[in-house]
Motif scaffolding. Structure first.
Motif, short mmCIF file in Angstrom:
data_model
loop_
_atom_site.label_atom_id
_atom_site.label_comp_id
_atom_site.label_asym_id
_atom_site.label_seq_id
_atom_site.Cartn_x
_atom_site.Cartn_y
_atom_site.Cartn_z
N VAL A 27 -10.21 -4.41 124.78
CA VAL A 27 -10.09 -3.54 125.95
C VAL A 27 -11.45 -3.38 126.64
CG1 VAL A 27 -9.66 -1.15 126.67
CG2 VAL A 27 -8.06 -2.30 125.14
N PRO A 31 -10.65 -6.53 129.61
CA PRO A 31 -9.51 -5.67 129.97
C PRO A 31 -8.44 -6.38 130.80
CG PRO A 31 -11.46 -5.09 131.25
CD PRO A 31 -11.91 -6.05 130.19
N SER A 145 -6.58 2.47 127.51
CA SER A 145 -7.81 2.52 128.29
C SER A 145 -8.88 3.35 127.59
CB SER A 145 -7.54 3.10 129.68
OG SER A 145 -7.22 4.48 129.62
N SER A 166 -13.62 4.50 131.08
CA SER A 166 -12.20 4.56 130.78
C SER A 166 -11.35 4.56 132.05
CB SER A 166 -11.89 5.81 129.95
OG SER A 166 -10.52 5.89 129.62
N VAL A 169 -11.14 1.00 133.38
CA VAL A 169 -10.23 0.19 132.58
C VAL A 169 -8.78 0.60 132.84
CG1 VAL A 169 -9.52 -0.35 130.21
CG2 VAL A 169 -11.95 -0.27 130.80
N SER A 172 -7.21 -1.22 135.73
CA SER A 172 -6.79 -2.55 135.35
C SER A 172 -5.51 -2.51 134.53
CB SER A 172 -7.90 -3.24 134.55
OG SER A 172 -7.52 -4.54 134.16
#
Length: 219
Positions: A27, A31, A145, A166, A169, A172
């Protein structure tokens, strides 16, 4: 593209620690490809469990250092009133130690509850933006995330870096898992945090304005 199993989904074979570690690394470092190839849904329990573990890993080292500092602080050097001068430092250190243990136990539970609530709000926003995925899809993306919290093993990184990392991410994750464009993904991931920040800042400004207004401090 066929879905590949995420390490977190293989924890029975890999072991919990290895599965959690490998998922967080994927992650953090990959990601886009990670969210594109993984299954879109998981059980609510699996997602919340990952969020709880991420919160513990992300903040434990920082809180531990703060606690050690408070335990080592020379409280004996400060004058105390009363006849129990020598017991106050020991009592305070005991309270600090107990609070650390309690916070470490409650933090994962608090993170699970917050993840569930915020993911629900994000899901409503995503639905408005045209996303077709289920709530479990949103919850999975929101929880995963938080895998960037692995960087919280570096003390003091958690408070100042991880929330923003975070969020990036999460954009995404929502884009890939819900199959939407970048615009709806950004809208779904950032609207609730932005509104929360505005409400918090606005409330603080309103309180300070009321306190500092002319005549507010007069008897």
């Amino acid at each position: 593209m066929p879905h590949a199993l995420l390490p977190w989904d293989q924890r029975a074979e890999l072991g919990w620690v290895k599965a959690f570690w490998k998922t967080c690394v994927e992650v953090m470092l990959r990601p886009v490809t990670t969210f594109e190839r993984m299954s879109r849904e998981a059980s609510v329990g699996d997602s919340l469990l990952f969020a709880g573990l991420s919160a513990f890993v992300g903040y434990a080292s920082t809180w531990l250092l703060y606690t050690l500092f408070l335990l080592a602080f020379p409280y004996e050097s400060f004058p105390a009133s009363g006849s129990d001068n020598e017991t106050h430092p020991a009592l305070f250190r005991g309270v600090v130690g107990v609070l650390f243990v309690v916070c470490m136990l409650l933090l994962p539970l608090l993170s699970m509850g917050l993840t569930l609530a915020v993911a629900g709000l994000d899901h409503l926003v995503l639905k408005v933006a045209g996303a077709q995925g289920t709530f479990r899809t949103t919850l999975r993306g929101h929880a995963l995330s938080q895998g960037v919290n692995l960087a919280g093993l570096v003390p003091f990184c958690s408070m100042y870096v991880l929330p923003f990392w975070s969020l990036g991410v999460r954009v995404s994750a929502y884009r890939s898992l819900h199959g939407v464009g970048w615009g709806p993904a950004v809208f779904g991931a950032l609207l609730i945090p932005a509104l929360t920040c505005c409400i918090g800042v606005g409330g603080y400004v309103a309180i300070m304005t009321a306190i500092l207004a002319p005549g507010a401090l007069k008897p």
